[in-house]
Design an enzyme around this catalytic site. Structure first.
Site, PDB file in Angstrom:
ATOM      1  N   GLU A 190       9.956  14.827  16.200  1.00 58.80           N
ATOM      2  CA  GLU A 190      10.352  14.796  14.796  1.00 58.80           C
ATOM      3  C   GLU A 190       9.489  15.809  14.043  1.00 58.80           C
ATOM      4  O   GLU A 190       8.272  15.653  13.959  1.00 58.80           O
ATOM      5  CB  GLU A 190      10.110  13.389  14.242  1.00 58.80           C
TER       6      GLU A 190
ATOM      7  N   CYS B 237      13.348  10.386   7.219  1.00 62.46           N
ATOM      8  CA  CYS B 237      13.333   9.786   8.560  1.00 62.46           C
ATOM      9  C   CYS B 237      14.696   9.882   9.220  1.00 62.46           C
ATOM     10  O   CYS B 237      14.793  10.021  10.423  1.00 62.46           O
ATOM     11  CB  CYS B 237      12.853   8.342   8.492  1.00 62.46           C
TER      12      CYS B 237
ATOM     13  N   LYS C 294       0.833  -1.191   0.000  1.00 67.15           N
ATOM     14  CA  LYS C 294       0.000   0.000   0.000  1.00 67.15           C
ATOM     15  C   LYS C 294       0.873   1.248   0.000  1.00 67.15           C
ATOM     16  O   LYS C 294       1.587   1.524   0.946  1.00 67.15           O
ATOM     17  CB  LYS C 294      -0.899   0.055   1.237  1.00 67.15           C
TER      18      LYS C 294
ATOM     19  N   GLU D 248      10.237   0.505  10.358  1.00 69.62           N
ATOM     20  CA  GLU D 248      11.235   1.549  10.135  1.00 69.62           C
ATOM     21  C   GLU D 248      10.520   2.854  10.418  1.00 69.62           C
ATOM     22  O   GLU D 248       9.648   3.266   9.648  1.00 69.62           O
ATOM     23  CB  GLU D 248      11.754   1.459   8.690  1.00 69.62           C
TER      24      GLU D 248
END
Ligand code: NAI
Ligand code: MG
Length: 798
Positions: free
Chosen positions: A397, A300, A192, A266
């Site tokens: 983040e 990331c 997806k 991850e």
């Protein structure tokens, strides 16, 4: 009119837009809507659709079907149907498909780069020079693995049907990272894409059809989080691979608990970018550009926390501000643009809100003076100074082109600041002193460390995080393991679920001493190198052969586990000891256990009622395991990968840190040793919960550890009710990884309880193994599970 001399002075260049006709024509051909790719063909666009927009222009590019649970199910069925044939192809045959895919990607490189840029907002310069070449590289690299998988991974086979959920920041690259290794290993996939960036995945599906990839090997289902949740929940998926936010990673960990699925995550990061005073400051400034302003900071592993040594901080910030002045923000299709558009209005709002908060909390914001286009979701490259480690922008983040900058005085302080985060994805270290740089690289808790470089990625090196950045690796050999299952593991069968032994606690009674002929059979726990009484003051009767009580064991509780974890945390020197030293200690453990052979064999017989012959076999197995892992301590080491030219990439096997190990009820000596020894051989410190029913074999080992110079805190033993203690360990944030061997329900509980700090888990799912069997009870697989790979990149040359 502008004069040449003006242009020479300002170095301003005019727009250089990349041609987008081909991509536009492609979109036009799909104006009726985009369906899923299931079983080798595209579905008719469904009724529920969502728009994907070009974030640079806010124009709608296409309408895409929202995948329902039924669509997911159809895709899983197609993948399941394709699996037997695909997995039985020779590696060479699969390799040919992967080569073909790589070639077609290269052939359509320009088109894919433009389409990606339009859908995501990232500069064409990056999609053209970084994303798409890496996509092709990934398929070539894994075509190679397909070629070799049978010989290089003997005793392993593909997992089966893989569910893969990816984010929007590197849409096609993340697809490649997921699909290439899965296919190389012989799996089939249901992937997806992110709802913000579904287009290049659709183009990829066309490539699969073009190269004649067998139907059902790759299936693409579009949709948002609901579709992702349907994939997560699907019972016929054997492995899930996810890249995205830590929040959703946690949801997926929880949702898959007890499903027996393999899982890799991850997740996010807040990676340090450490600049020492002896660094090449100009190089480091360029590093910052690549670390946090590359891809609009939507990376990331972005170096989002700049840590600068005090003496050069002022100069470094000046240089950074000056460099910021020349950054160009604007039309992603313009080849001269450095920073494009943020992926969506929501993401822009999230970034803006965090930046506002940073300013409210006292941070000073430096913003690139670049003019921003009127339309589209743009944010100027920025960085904060005057921030506290505890402020929001230092912890969260931001996932935008915004760094925070802080100073440090000493290398030790740099490491402390660097590790002051719940994440651990990447780090970048800048120093001309190789000793300092490598020492820092070793001490930073992150899966990837770049020395004097940043954001280097290659299929030949593993990528993945420590701590709440997730677990599992993508790329390289370790990435392949995520898509394979060992034959040993596959052959394990669910054991007969025995009625769990429920220890009944009572205050410790001295009278027991006398009952065992004066032998002290009131076992103690072993914490921080000392015998410890239970916090509760309670012990339980230990049943032996025929049900007679043969001793007492402490009933451990939360406090005991906490003490044990603290003791283990303090024993960090063990991981830093040389592998040779660890080996020596373990050999010594073996020798000392051997000296007490008769006693342990007798205790095994008395505890379990097994024959003396069986007990001897168990003892001998335990002993052999100890010597095997002592031998492996300095041999199960890493690799040097061939990645970019003039770089060495060191893949180091690092210990997790503090591990929780819950041993099974059976084989109370052999299983305990088979689990604890590989863990400590690799440098971990362990909090071990032995068999509840037969704890004395483990508690008696404390003397062996003691006399063998195992440092205090390296092995801690807490006895008591297995699942109660397992839960406390799984919930403990100080525990980095957890092994649980017990019931199915207990395995599910451990997986669920581990989602707090997203610790890596290895659970038995109620399957039993023969601990005396060479392959089921020992071997390299235990060492692999006891380590995580850290990749350190070091460039060389002038
Ligand atoms: P997200 O984690 O929600 O999205 C990633 C993928 O997960 C998408 O395909 C999404 O559809 C899917 N998803 C969402 N909810 C799901 C669920 N309940 N079950 C299964 N799949 C689900 O990330 P999002 O919302 O796009 O971005 C939010 C923040 O996450 C960003 O601001 C950023 O901080 C972080 N993020 C981090 C990424 C990374 O690579 N570390 C990538 C994307 C976002
Ligand atoms: Mg889009």
């Amino acid at each position: 009119m502008e004069q040449i001399t003006d242009i020479m002075r300002t170095m301003e260049y005019g727009p250089a837009p990349e041609a987008s006709e081909e991509a536009r024509a492609w979109l036009k051909g799909r104006a009726a809507g985009i369906g899923h790719f299931i079983g080798g063909s595209f579905t008719r666009p469904g009724d529920e659709r969502f728009a994907t927009v070009n974030p640079a222009t806010e124009e709608e590019l296409a309408r895409v079907s929202q995948g329902s649970a039924a669509d997911v199910d159809a895709a899983v069925k197609a993948a399941r149907a394709a699996f037997p044939k695909w997995s039985r192809l020779s590696g060479h045959q699969r390799a040919r498909y992967l080569y073909a895919i790589a070639r077609h990607i290269q052939k359509r490189q320009r088109f894919l780069a433009v389409l990606e840029s339009m859908d995501n907002g990232k500069p064409i310069r990056e999609t053209r020079d970084i994303d798409i070449p890496l996509v092709a590289r990934h398929f070539y690299h894994h075509a190679g693995w397909a070629e070799m998988v049978e010989s290089e991974f003997e005793g392993f086979s593909p997992v089966g049907v893989c569910g893969q959920i990816i984010p929007w920041n590197f849409p096609l690259l993340m697809l490649a990272w997921k699909v290439a290794p899965a296919l190389a290993a012989g799996n089939t996939v249901v992937l997806k894409p992110a709802e913000q960036t579904p287009l290049t995945a659709t183009a990829f599906a066309e490539i699969c059809a073009e190269v004649g990839l067998p139907e059902g090997v790759v299936n693409i289902v579009h949709g948002d989080g609901r579709t992702g949740a349907a994939i997560t929940a699907h019972e016929d998926i054997d492995k899930l691979a996810f890249t995205g936010s830590t929040e959703v990673g946690r949801i997926i960990r929880e949702a898959t608990a007890g499903q027996g699925k393999k899982l890799s995550l991850e997740l996010g990061g807040k990676s340090p970018f450490i600049v020492f005073e002896d660094a090449d400051l100009d190089g480091a400034v360029e590093g910052v550009v690549d670390a946090i302003w590359f891809n609009q900071g939507e990376v990331c592993c972005a170096g989002s926390r700049i840590l600068v040594q005090e003496g050069v901080a002022g100069r470094f910030y000046d240089k950074l501000r000056r460099r910021m002045e020349s950054l160009r923000v604007g039309d992603p299709l313009d080849k001269a643009i450095d920073v494009g558009a943020v992926v969506s209005a929501e993401q822009l709002e999230r970034i803006s809100a965090l930046v506002r908060q940073g300013e409210e909390e006292g941070g000073r914001l430096w913003r690139a003076p670049a003019p921003l286009p009127e339309k589209g979701y743009f944010f100027a490259p920025s960085f904060f100074t005057e921030v506290e480690p505890a402020s929001t922008v230092c912890g969260v983040e931001i996932f935008g082109p915004v760094a925070v900058a802080m100073t440090f005085r000493t290398p030790a302080e740099a490491v402390e600041l660097a590790n002051n985060t719940r994440y651990g994805l990447a780090a970048s270290v800048w120093s001309e002193n190789i000793n300092l740089a490598l020492d820092t690289a070793a001490r930073v808790k992150a899966g990837v460390v770049w020395v004097n470089c940043t954001n280097m990625l290659d299929a030949g090196a593993g990528f993945g995080g420590y701590r709440e950045s997730g677990f599992g690796r993508e790329g390289a050999r370790e990435g392949l393991y995520e898509y394979l299952v060992s034959d040993v593991e596959r052959a394990l069968k669910p054991g007969r679920e025995e009625t769990p032994f429920v220890p009944r606690g009572a205050p410790e009674a001295e009278r027991r001493f006398a009952a065992f002929g004066g032998i002290d059979r009131t076992a103690k726990m072993y914490i921080g190198g000392k015998q410890a009484r239970p916090d509760s003051g309670y012990s339980y009767d230990v049943p032996g052969k025929g049900g007679v009580v043969i001793g007492q064991a402490p009933l451990g509780n939360r406090k005991d586990i906490r003490n044990a974890v603290e003791a283990a945390a303090r024993a960090g020197g063990w991981g830093g000891a040389t592998a040779h030293n660890r080996a020596q200690v373990l050999y010594y453990v073996g020798e000392n256990l051997d000296m007490r052979r008769e006693e342990f064999i007798a205790l095994l017989v008395e505890s379990t009622g097994q024959s003396a012959k069986a007990a001897t076999a168990e003892f001998d197995t335990a002993l052999r395991r100890i010597f095997y892992y002592a031998a492996q301590a300095d041999k199960y080491d890493g690799a040097v990968h061939a990645t970019k030219s003039r770089h060495i990439t060191l893949a180091m096997n690092e210990p997790w840190g503090v591990m929780g190990i819950v041993a099974p009820e059976e084989a109370p000596l052999a299983a305990f040793v088979s689990l604890v020894l590989p863990a400590i051989a690799m440098g971990n410190r362990v909090v071990a919960v032995p068999s509840t029913r037969h704890p004395l074999l483990a508690t008696n080992l404390y003397q062996v550890f003691d006399t063998s110079d195992v440092p205090a805190g390296v092995v801690n033993i807490v006895t008591g009710e297995k699942d109660t203690l397992a839960r406390i360990l799984a919930e403990h944030d100080g525990v980095a990884a957890m092994w649980y061997f017990g019931s199915r329900a207990g395995s599910a509980m451990v997986e669920r309880a581990s989602c707090g700090n997203l610790k890596a888990t290895w659970v038995s799912d109620g399957k039993t193994r023969n601990w005396l069997d060479e392959r089921q009870g020992g071997g390299r697989e235990f060492l692999r599970r006891a380590t995580q790979v850290k990749n350190i990149w070091v460039p060389y040359g002038e």
